[in-house]
Design a protein around this motif. Structure first.
Motif, PDB file in Angstrom:
ATOM      1  N   UNK A   1       1.090  -1.231   0.179  1.00 52.77           N
ATOM      2  CA  UNK A   1      -0.007   0.056   0.086  1.00 52.77           C
ATOM      3  C   UNK A   1       0.824   1.053   0.057  1.00 52.77           C
ATOM      4  N   UNK A   2       2.251   1.656  -0.453  1.00 54.18           N
ATOM      5  CA  UNK A   2       2.973   2.369  -0.543  1.00 54.18           C
ATOM      6  C   UNK A   2       3.320   2.581  -2.288  1.00 54.18           C
ATOM      7  N   UNK A   3       3.571   3.583  -2.580  1.00 52.15           N
ATOM      8  CA  UNK A   3       4.200   3.916  -3.548  1.00 52.15           C
ATOM      9  C   UNK A   3       5.541   3.670  -4.318  1.00 52.15           C
ATOM     10  N   UNK A   4       6.138   3.203  -5.339  1.00 50.37           N
ATOM     11  CA  UNK A   4       7.352   2.814  -5.693  1.00 50.37           C
ATOM     12  C   UNK A   4       7.089   3.829  -6.485  1.00 50.37           C
ATOM     13  N   UNK A   5       8.699   4.652  -6.103  1.00 48.31           N
ATOM     14  CA  UNK A   5       9.154   5.509  -6.992  1.00 48.31           C
ATOM     15  C   UNK A   5      10.354   5.277  -7.683  1.00 48.31           C
ATOM     16  N   UNK A   6      10.647   5.718  -8.002  1.00 47.47           N
ATOM     17  CA  UNK A   6      12.475   6.321  -8.816  1.00 47.47           C
ATOM     18  C   UNK A   6      12.763   5.326  -9.974  1.00 47.47           C
ATOM     19  N   UNK A   7      11.380   5.224 -10.968  1.00 48.51           N
ATOM     20  CA  UNK A   7      12.270   4.168 -11.860  1.00 48.51           C
ATOM     21  C   UNK A   7      13.313   4.240 -13.129  1.00 48.51           C
ATOM     22  N   UNK A   8      14.454   2.753 -12.736  1.00 49.10           N
ATOM     23  CA  UNK A   8      14.607   3.199 -14.040  1.00 49.10           C
ATOM     24  C   UNK A   8      14.657   3.818 -15.325  1.00 49.10           C
ATOM     25  N   UNK A   9      15.384   4.809 -16.121  1.00 48.41           N
ATOM     26  CA  UNK A   9      15.421   5.053 -17.608  1.00 48.41           C
ATOM     27  C   UNK A   9      14.625   4.187 -18.382  1.00 48.41           C
ATOM     28  N   UNK A  10      15.031   2.845 -18.544  1.00 46.42           N
ATOM     29  CA  UNK A  10      14.446   1.635 -19.717  1.00 46.42           C
ATOM     30  C   UNK A  10      13.204   1.224 -19.118  1.00 46.42           C
ATOM     31  N   UNK A  11      13.778  -0.660 -19.048  1.00 51.60           N
ATOM     32  CA  UNK A  11      12.472  -1.418 -18.630  1.00 51.60           C
ATOM     33  C   UNK A  11      12.389  -0.887 -16.877  1.00 51.60           C
ATOM     34  N   UNK A  12      11.537  -0.840 -16.549  1.00 51.06           N
ATOM     35  CA  UNK A  12      11.276  -0.761 -15.314  1.00 51.06           C
ATOM     36  C   UNK A  12      10.981  -1.930 -13.755  1.00 51.06           C
TER      37      UNK A  12
ATOM     38  N   UNK B   1       5.079 -10.081   3.781  1.00 49.12           N
ATOM     39  CA  UNK B   1       4.137 -10.246   2.204  1.00 49.12           C
ATOM     40  C   UNK B   1       3.628  -9.162   2.079  1.00 49.12           C
ATOM     41  N   UNK B   2       3.523  -8.422   1.185  1.00 49.53           N
ATOM     42  CA  UNK B   2       2.408  -7.637   1.168  1.00 49.53           C
ATOM     43  C   UNK B   2       1.878  -7.805  -0.329  1.00 49.53           C
ATOM     44  N   UNK B   3       0.869  -6.631  -0.529  1.00 44.73           N
ATOM     45  CA  UNK B   3       0.021  -6.867  -2.121  1.00 44.73           C
ATOM     46  C   UNK B   3       0.610  -5.994  -2.602  1.00 44.73           C
ATOM     47  N   UNK B   4       1.274  -6.403  -4.109  1.00 42.67           N
ATOM     48  CA  UNK B   4       2.102  -5.718  -5.395  1.00 42.67           C
ATOM     49  C   UNK B   4       0.988  -5.603  -6.030  1.00 42.67           C
ATOM     50  N   UNK B   5       0.785  -4.599  -6.151  1.00 36.08           N
ATOM     51  CA  UNK B   5       0.090  -4.019  -8.023  1.00 36.08           C
ATOM     52  C   UNK B   5       0.426  -2.683  -8.630  1.00 36.08           C
ATOM     53  N   UNK B   6       0.296  -3.708  -9.634  1.00 34.03           N
ATOM     54  CA  UNK B   6       0.726  -2.576 -11.115  1.00 34.03           C
ATOM     55  C   UNK B   6      -0.501  -2.761 -12.282  1.00 34.03           C
ATOM     56  N   UNK B   7      -0.139  -1.220 -12.086  1.00 28.25           N
ATOM     57  CA  UNK B   7      -1.703  -0.595 -13.237  1.00 28.25           C
ATOM     58  C   UNK B   7      -1.454   0.097 -13.527  1.00 28.25           C
TER      59      UNK B   7
END
Length: 141
Positions: A16-27, A87-93
């Protein structure tokens, strides 16, 4: 049909916390752990299909070296090795409202650390529980 892709529309959250700072290409890279449906052929030409029941995934999230999510992932990884409870929920949207992937997940491999002339990336490997077909979405292209 025209599909418009914008990487800024993709969001990832874990616990429930955002992931930030993605890599330049495939993240983000989502890979099935099972073999799906494979077949074998006998000497007489008869075919047998084998259905792998493994519906788990590995998810690799690649961040820039300076991402604050690296610090959080490192802390949670160390904590999980001690208490086994991370173990936490991982959500990609995408921000258009489409859920691309969701599962319960944990960090299975900490990111390698490299240092050079310029800041590099950190790739974190997660493993998931079984993902129901209803949770998957084929929009991710």
């Amino acid at each position: 049909m025209v599909y418009t892709y914008n990487p800024r529309d993709i969001s990832i959250s874990w616990g429930n916390k955002p992931v930030t700072g993605f890599a330049e290409d495939t993240f983000v890279n989502v890979v099935a752990m099972g073999d799906g449906v494979v077949s074998s052929t006998g000497c007489d030409g008869e075919i047998v299909r084998n259905i792998d029941p493994n519906d788990r995934y590995t998810v690799e999230i690649t961040l820039q070296q300076g991402s604050s999510s690296n610090e959080r992932f490192s802390y949670v990884y160390k904590k999980d090795k001690t208490d086994g409870a991370e173990i936490h929920p991982l959500v990609i949207k995408d921000k258009r409202g489409n859920k691309l992937f969701s599962a319960q997940a944990w960090i299975s491999k900490r990111a390698d650390r490299q240092y050079g002339r310029t800041a590099g990336d950190r790739s974190w490997t997660f493993e998931t529980d079984e993902v129901e077909a209803a949770k998957e979405n084929t929009i991710l292209r």
